[in-house]
Structures are given as structure tokens and as C-alpha cells.
Write a protein that holds these residues in place. Sequence first.
Motif, short mmCIF file in Angstrom:
data_model
loop_
_atom_site.label_atom_id
_atom_site.label_comp_id
_atom_site.label_asym_id
_atom_site.label_seq_id
_atom_site.Cartn_x
_atom_site.Cartn_y
_atom_site.Cartn_z
N ASN A 167 6.57 -88.39 71.51
CA ASN A 167 6.42 -87.29 72.46
C ASN A 167 5.69 -87.69 73.74
O ASN A 167 5.57 -86.90 74.66
CB ASN A 167 5.69 -86.11 71.81
CG ASN A 167 6.55 -85.43 70.77
OD1 ASN A 167 7.77 -85.46 70.82
ND2 ASN A 167 5.91 -84.81 69.79
N LEU A 168 5.21 -88.92 73.79
CA LEU A 168 4.52 -89.40 74.98
C LEU A 168 5.52 -89.97 75.98
O LEU A 168 6.50 -90.60 75.59
CB LEU A 168 3.51 -90.48 74.61
CG LEU A 168 2.39 -90.09 73.64
CD1 LEU A 168 1.55 -91.31 73.30
CD2 LEU A 168 1.55 -88.98 74.21
N SER A 169 5.24 -89.78 77.25
CA SER A 169 6.07 -90.39 78.29
C SER A 169 5.83 -91.90 78.26
O SER A 169 4.82 -92.36 77.72
CB SER A 169 5.69 -89.83 79.67
OG SER A 169 4.40 -90.30 80.05
N PRO A 170 6.72 -92.70 78.86
CA PRO A 170 6.48 -94.15 78.90
C PRO A 170 5.13 -94.50 79.54
O PRO A 170 4.43 -95.39 79.06
CB PRO A 170 7.65 -94.68 79.73
CG PRO A 170 8.75 -93.69 79.48
CD PRO A 170 8.04 -92.36 79.39
N GLN A 171 4.74 -93.80 80.58
CA GLN A 171 3.44 -94.05 81.22
C GLN A 171 2.30 -93.74 80.25
O GLN A 171 1.33 -94.49 80.17
CB GLN A 171 3.30 -93.22 82.49
CG GLN A 171 1.94 -93.42 83.16
CD GLN A 171 1.74 -92.53 84.38
OE1 GLN A 171 2.61 -91.75 84.73
NE2 GLN A 171 0.59 -92.65 85.00
N GLN A 172 2.41 -92.66 79.51
CA GLN A 172 1.37 -92.30 78.55
C GLN A 172 1.30 -93.31 77.41
O GLN A 172 0.22 -93.59 76.91
CB GLN A 172 1.62 -90.90 77.99
CG GLN A 172 1.33 -89.81 79.00
CD GLN A 172 1.73 -88.44 78.47
OE1 GLN A 172 2.70 -88.30 77.73
NE2 GLN A 172 0.99 -87.42 78.86
N GLN A 173 2.43 -93.87 77.01
CA GLN A 173 2.43 -94.90 75.96
C GLN A 173 1.65 -96.13 76.42
O GLN A 173 0.86 -96.70 75.67
CB GLN A 173 3.86 -95.26 75.56
CG GLN A 173 4.56 -94.15 74.81
CD GLN A 173 6.01 -94.45 74.52
OE1 GLN A 173 6.51 -95.54 74.78
NE2 GLN A 173 6.72 -93.47 73.98
N VAL A 174 1.87 -96.53 77.67
CA VAL A 174 1.13 -97.67 78.23
C VAL A 174 -0.36 -97.33 78.30
O VAL A 174 -1.22 -98.13 77.92
CB VAL A 174 1.68 -98.07 79.62
CG1 VAL A 174 0.77 -99.07 80.31
CG2 VAL A 174 3.09 -98.62 79.48
N GLN A 175 -0.67 -96.13 78.76
CA GLN A 175 -2.07 -95.71 78.86
C GLN A 175 -2.72 -95.66 77.49
O GLN A 175 -3.90 -96.01 77.35
CB GLN A 175 -2.18 -94.34 79.55
CG GLN A 175 -1.86 -94.41 81.03
CD GLN A 175 -1.81 -93.03 81.67
OE1 GLN A 175 -1.49 -92.04 81.02
NE2 GLN A 175 -2.10 -92.98 82.96
N LEU A 176 -1.97 -95.28 76.47
CA LEU A 176 -2.50 -95.24 75.12
C LEU A 176 -2.90 -96.64 74.66
O LEU A 176 -3.99 -96.85 74.12
CB LEU A 176 -1.49 -94.64 74.15
CG LEU A 176 -1.90 -94.61 72.68
CD1 LEU A 176 -3.18 -93.81 72.48
CD2 LEU A 176 -0.77 -94.05 71.85
N VAL A 177 -2.05 -97.62 74.91
CA VAL A 177 -2.37 -99.00 74.54
C VAL A 177 -3.59 -99.46 75.33
O VAL A 177 -4.55 -100.01 74.76
CB VAL A 177 -1.17 -99.95 74.81
CG1 VAL A 177 -1.58 -101.40 74.64
CG2 VAL A 177 -0.01 -99.61 73.89
N GLN A 178 -3.59 -99.22 76.62
CA GLN A 178 -4.69 -99.67 77.47
C GLN A 178 -6.00 -98.97 77.13
O GLN A 178 -7.08 -99.52 77.37
CB GLN A 178 -4.34 -99.44 78.94
CG GLN A 178 -3.23 -100.33 79.42
CD GLN A 178 -2.82 -100.02 80.85
OE1 GLN A 178 -2.99 -98.91 81.33
NE2 GLN A 178 -2.26 -101.01 81.53
#
Length: 165
Positions: free
Chosen positions: A21-32
Motif C-alpha cells: 500500500n506504500l507508494s514507491p517513494q514511501q517504500q524507499v523512505q521506509l528502507v532509509q
Amino acid sequence: MTLFAPTDNAFQNLPPGALNNLSPQQQVQLVQNHICPKYYSLTDLLSVSNPVRTLTTGQKGGAFGLNITAQNNQVNVSTGAVEVSVYNAVRKDFPLAVYQVDKVLMPRFDDAGDDDKKAPSAAPKGGAAEGGDATAPSTQSPAGNGAGRIGFVAAFWVMCMGLVL
């Protein structure tokens, strides 16, 4: 740098579809959000000043930081949406510290002004995600979380290995 590495159980305990349910940008932010650009020993974490910078802190559209608290030599990490204890140092030698955590450090994406896709909280399985509609039926099967989890874990691993080398 310091990395907070979620266990496999941490991913399994996410609500179904939480990562998808996360946008691609949110997925990157989650990892970071799991990576601090500074090395913190366990002793450093016991007395660190909050909020602690992550790789997402200060990026356009994001002001994520971790709040780290300590009591009786126990370190807790909080994103504002999730709080977890640090139990195990997987690696503790400078320049990289890796600490195992039993929850995925889901940030509060709504604080970043990204209201179109809010991250679900790490609620127990079967519970409604924070900010979600508890009466709406879930259209995601538990297996729907697996593909996103594999992609997340792979991205997390590749990013970490790139930063170490």
C-alpha cells in the motif's frame, strides 16, 4: 553508520498489504528510515540526543527522525508510529553498527505532508491499520504482503551492502 534490521517475524507481523500500500517513494523512505548516517555504539544509543537523523531526515517532503530512549540499559527506538526495543547487536564494530529489531520502523508518512497514502501502523494481525477504515473489508490476502516484503528485503539488503562497500 547505524542500521536497525527488522527480523523476518517483523515483516510477517505487518498487516496484510502494508508494504504494497506504500507508494514507491514511501517504500524507499521506509528502507532509509532504518539507517542512520552516523555510527552509534550501544553506549552511544543510551545517551543520544533526539531526534536521531536517518537517511530520510531532511529530504524533500520528509522530516523523519527516530526517537531513542534508554532505561536500565534497554534501548527503545520510536518512529512516532512504532516503538521497539533493541535486543541484539548483529554487528557493532566501527564504521557499521547493525541492531536487530522485532518491528519494521514504519514512519508516520502523514507528518511529511503525503496524505494521499498513509502508512498503516504495525497493528496486530487482524486489527485495523491506524487511520484506516475498520469497517472496510480487506481485499488483500495475506499472501499479497509477500511480494512486497521480498522486494523490500532485497532493496534493503542491496542498499546496505552498497553502503558498507
